[in-house]
Design a protein around this motif. Sequence first.
Motif, PDB file in Angstrom:
ATOM      1  N   ASN A  33       0.855  -1.189   0.000  1.00 24.94           N
ATOM      2  CA  ASN A  33       0.000   0.000   0.000  1.00 24.94           C
ATOM      3  C   ASN A  33       0.885   1.231   0.000  1.00 24.94           C
ATOM      4  N   ARG A  34       0.319   2.349  -0.441  1.00 28.56           N
ATOM      5  CA  ARG A  34       1.138   3.545  -0.667  1.00 28.56           C
ATOM      6  C   ARG A  34       1.647   4.187   0.607  1.00 28.56           C
ATOM      7  N   LYS A  35       0.909   3.929   1.748  1.00 27.33           N
ATOM      8  CA  LYS A  35       1.234   4.679   2.970  1.00 27.33           C
ATOM      9  C   LYS A  35       1.925   3.827   4.024  1.00 27.33           C
ATOM     10  N   HIS A  66      -9.354   0.868  -4.520  1.00 26.71           N
ATOM     11  CA  HIS A  66     -10.421   1.702  -5.064  1.00 26.71           C
ATOM     12  C   HIS A  66     -10.745   1.301  -6.510  1.00 26.71           C
ATOM     13  N   ASP A  67     -12.049   1.197  -6.811  1.00 22.77           N
ATOM     14  CA  ASP A  67     -12.474   0.783  -8.159  1.00 22.77           C
ATOM     15  C   ASP A  67     -11.744   1.536  -9.275  1.00 22.77           C
ATOM     16  N   ASP A  68     -11.643   2.858  -9.093  1.00 23.93           N
ATOM     17  CA  ASP A  68     -11.083   3.676 -10.169  1.00 23.93           C
ATOM     18  C   ASP A  68      -9.579   3.492 -10.337  1.00 23.93           C
ATOM     19  N   THR A 110     -20.989  -5.807   3.071  1.00 21.90           N
ATOM     20  CA  THR A 110     -20.489  -4.457   3.308  1.00 21.90           C
ATOM     21  C   THR A 110     -19.394  -4.519   4.379  1.00 21.90           C
ATOM     22  N   PHE A 111     -18.267  -3.882   4.096  1.00 18.90           N
ATOM     23  CA  PHE A 111     -17.126  -3.926   5.013  1.00 18.90           C
ATOM     24  C   PHE A 111     -16.739  -2.518   5.457  1.00 18.90           C
ATOM     25  N   THR A 112     -16.624  -2.331   6.752  1.00 24.52           N
ATOM     26  CA  THR A 112     -15.958  -1.137   7.267  1.00 24.52           C
ATOM     27  C   THR A 112     -14.901  -1.642   8.243  1.00 24.52           C
TER      28      THR A 112
HETATM   29  N1  NAP Z   1     -16.136  -1.864   1.432  1.00 28.45           N
HETATM   30  C1  NAP Z   1     -17.004  -2.705   0.961  1.00 28.45           C
HETATM   31  O1  NAP Z   1     -18.072  -2.862   1.566  1.00 28.45           O
HETATM   32  C2  NAP Z   1     -16.695  -3.544  -0.249  1.00 28.45           C
HETATM   33  C3  NAP Z   1     -17.396  -4.753  -0.407  1.00 28.45           C
HETATM   34  C4  NAP Z   1     -17.069  -5.574  -1.491  1.00 28.45           C
HETATM   35  C5  NAP Z   1     -16.116  -5.160  -2.414  1.00 28.45           C
HETATM   36  N2  NAP Z   1     -15.488  -3.950  -2.261  1.00 28.45           N
HETATM   37  C6  NAP Z   1     -14.478  -3.576  -3.255  1.00 28.45           C
HETATM   38  O2  NAP Z   1     -13.183  -3.767  -2.686  1.00 28.45           O
HETATM   39  C7  NAP Z   1     -12.282  -2.761  -3.179  1.00 28.45           C
HETATM   40  C8  NAP Z   1     -11.708  -1.990  -2.025  1.00 28.45           C
HETATM   41  O3  NAP Z   1     -12.763  -1.371  -1.307  1.00 28.45           O
HETATM   42  P1  NAP Z   1     -12.517  -0.767   0.147  1.00 28.45           P
HETATM   43  O4  NAP Z   1     -13.839  -0.502   0.730  1.00 28.45           O
HETATM   44  O5  NAP Z   1     -11.525  -1.595   0.865  1.00 28.45           O
HETATM   45  O6  NAP Z   1     -11.868   0.620  -0.259  1.00 28.45           O
HETATM   46  P2  NAP Z   1     -11.131   1.665   0.699  1.00 28.45           P
HETATM   47  O7  NAP Z   1     -11.345   1.318   2.119  1.00 28.45           O
HETATM   48  O8  NAP Z   1     -11.514   3.015   0.186  1.00 28.45           O
HETATM   49  O9  NAP Z   1      -9.598   1.415   0.378  1.00 28.45           O
HETATM   50  C9  NAP Z   1      -9.129   1.667  -0.922  1.00 28.45           C
HETATM   51  C10 NAP Z   1      -7.661   1.315  -0.995  1.00 28.45           C
HETATM   52  O10 NAP Z   1      -7.249   1.588  -2.337  1.00 28.45           O
HETATM   53  C11 NAP Z   1      -6.052   2.303  -2.289  1.00 28.45           C
HETATM   54  N3  NAP Z   1      -5.862   3.097  -3.479  1.00 28.45           N
HETATM   55  C12 NAP Z   1      -6.731   3.993  -4.010  1.00 28.45           C
HETATM   56  N4  NAP Z   1      -6.171   4.549  -5.118  1.00 28.45           N
HETATM   57  C13 NAP Z   1      -4.946   3.974  -5.261  1.00 28.45           C
HETATM   58  C14 NAP Z   1      -3.899   4.111  -6.202  1.00 28.45           C
HETATM   59  N5  NAP Z   1      -3.990   4.943  -7.249  1.00 28.45           N
HETATM   60  N6  NAP Z   1      -2.775   3.380  -6.032  1.00 28.45           N
HETATM   61  C15 NAP Z   1      -2.665   2.531  -4.991  1.00 28.45           C
HETATM   62  N7  NAP Z   1      -3.629   2.335  -4.059  1.00 28.45           N
HETATM   63  C16 NAP Z   1      -4.758   3.055  -4.210  1.00 28.45           C
HETATM   64  C17 NAP Z   1      -6.187   3.167  -1.053  1.00 28.45           C
HETATM   65  O11 NAP Z   1      -4.902   3.603  -0.697  1.00 28.45           O
HETATM   66  P3  NAP Z   1      -4.671   5.093  -0.122  1.00 28.45           P
HETATM   67  O12 NAP Z   1      -5.144   5.050   1.309  1.00 28.45           O
HETATM   68  O13 NAP Z   1      -3.218   5.266  -0.279  1.00 28.45           O
HETATM   69  O14 NAP Z   1      -5.508   6.017  -0.969  1.00 28.45           O
HETATM   70  C18 NAP Z   1      -6.788   2.166  -0.066  1.00 28.45           C
HETATM   71  O15 NAP Z   1      -5.777   1.358   0.511  1.00 28.45           O
HETATM   72  C19 NAP Z   1     -13.094  -1.911  -4.163  1.00 28.45           C
HETATM   73  O16 NAP Z   1     -12.917  -2.436  -5.454  1.00 28.45           O
HETATM   74  C20 NAP Z   1     -14.537  -2.134  -3.705  1.00 28.45           C
HETATM   75  O17 NAP Z   1     -15.458  -1.963  -4.755  1.00 28.45           O
HETATM   76  C21 NAP Z   1     -15.747  -3.151  -1.192  1.00 28.45           C
END
Ligand code: NAP
Length: 254
Positions: A33-35, A66-68, A110-112
């Motif tokens: 991860n970046r941080k 992140h999706d994007d 859903t995950f937090t």
């Molecule tokens: N949360 C849910 O309920 C859930 C459920 C099922 C599936 N998902 C999927 O699982 C994935 C992650 O979701 P999440 O909820 O864990 O997201 P999140 O908590 O927002 O974490 C996103 C992660 O992506 C990293 N990231 C973002 N842009 C980046 C980049 N350009 N280069 C490297 N790292 C980058 C962030 O790092 P930084 O902190 O450095 O920005 C962070 O570690 C997504 O595809 C989401 O659709 C989520």
Amino acid sequence: MIRVVLLGAGNVATHFYSAFYKEKTVEIIQCYNRKNIKLHPDQKEDLIITDLSDLKEADVYILAIHDDAIKEIANLLPFRNKFVVHTSGSVPIDVLGTNNRTGVLYPLQTFTKDTYVDFSTVPFCLEAENSNDLQTLKTLASSLSKKIFEISSAQRGILHVAAVFVNNFVNHMFAIGNDICKEHQVPFEILHPLILETAQKVSLTDPDSIQTGPAVRNDTKTIERHLNILKEKSQKNIYQLLTTAIQDKHGKKL
Ligand SMILES: NC(=O)c1ccc[n+]([C@@H]2O[C@H](COP(=O)([O-])OP(=O)(O)OC[C@H]3O[C@@H](n4cnc5c(N)ncnc54)[C@H](OP(=O)(O)O)[C@@H]3O)[C@@H](O)[C@H]2O)c1
């Protein structure tokens, strides 16, 4: 033993780390991860990397980011023909590109970060380009859950839209209910058993068959009273829109 590299340090990566960490058939050999964030208090610091060029050889690279950013990171991976998966509900598999063998490991829950998740009840939607990789995903996912589904990108897209209705939109309804209670100094917790009963019922039967309330009864006087209580325009609009939608579906006239 399946050797896993986890990329990302958000909600999903953190829960995956804690869940796989306990599994004897899975070894998390590295996290990116970046941080430089630790995903678990017991995690050894030398297993965390912030530079993709330091990635080790693994059986599967899980992009829980992140999706994007999935496409960008997939393109930056410094290797070819390895097995790379993402965890998103809405991103098609082909976003992962053609440099590597690709797949999807989507946990439909859903995950937090700070809320406990019982993975044994989480449905996993799996997709992979080839059958060996699909088998790897099945082994990986079934180490955590018994609910394993083979789902195409198109089906996953559909499921994700449905999930927005049953989770995100329903939660917004809870938020409105909470706001209305607060505004009128009534404890929202009185509604908790109703919320739980509704969710419980819908897991046992078709939602249409358990629709109740003034809309489906065509109880126009109650509907009018409710609309008079609601002061906020958006609450009124949502009430009217949903009342019409319920009546259209159940063949009643407003
Ligand atoms: N949360 C849910 O309920 C859930 C459920 C099922 C599936 N998902 C999927 O699982 C994935 C992650 O979701 P999440 O909820 O864990 O997201 P999140 O908590 O927002 O974490 C996103 C992660 O992506 C990293 N990231 C973002 N842009 C980046 C980049 N350009 N280069 C490297 N790292 C980058 C962030 O790092 P930084 O902190 O450095 O920005 C962070 O570690 C997504 O595809 C989401 O659709 C989520």
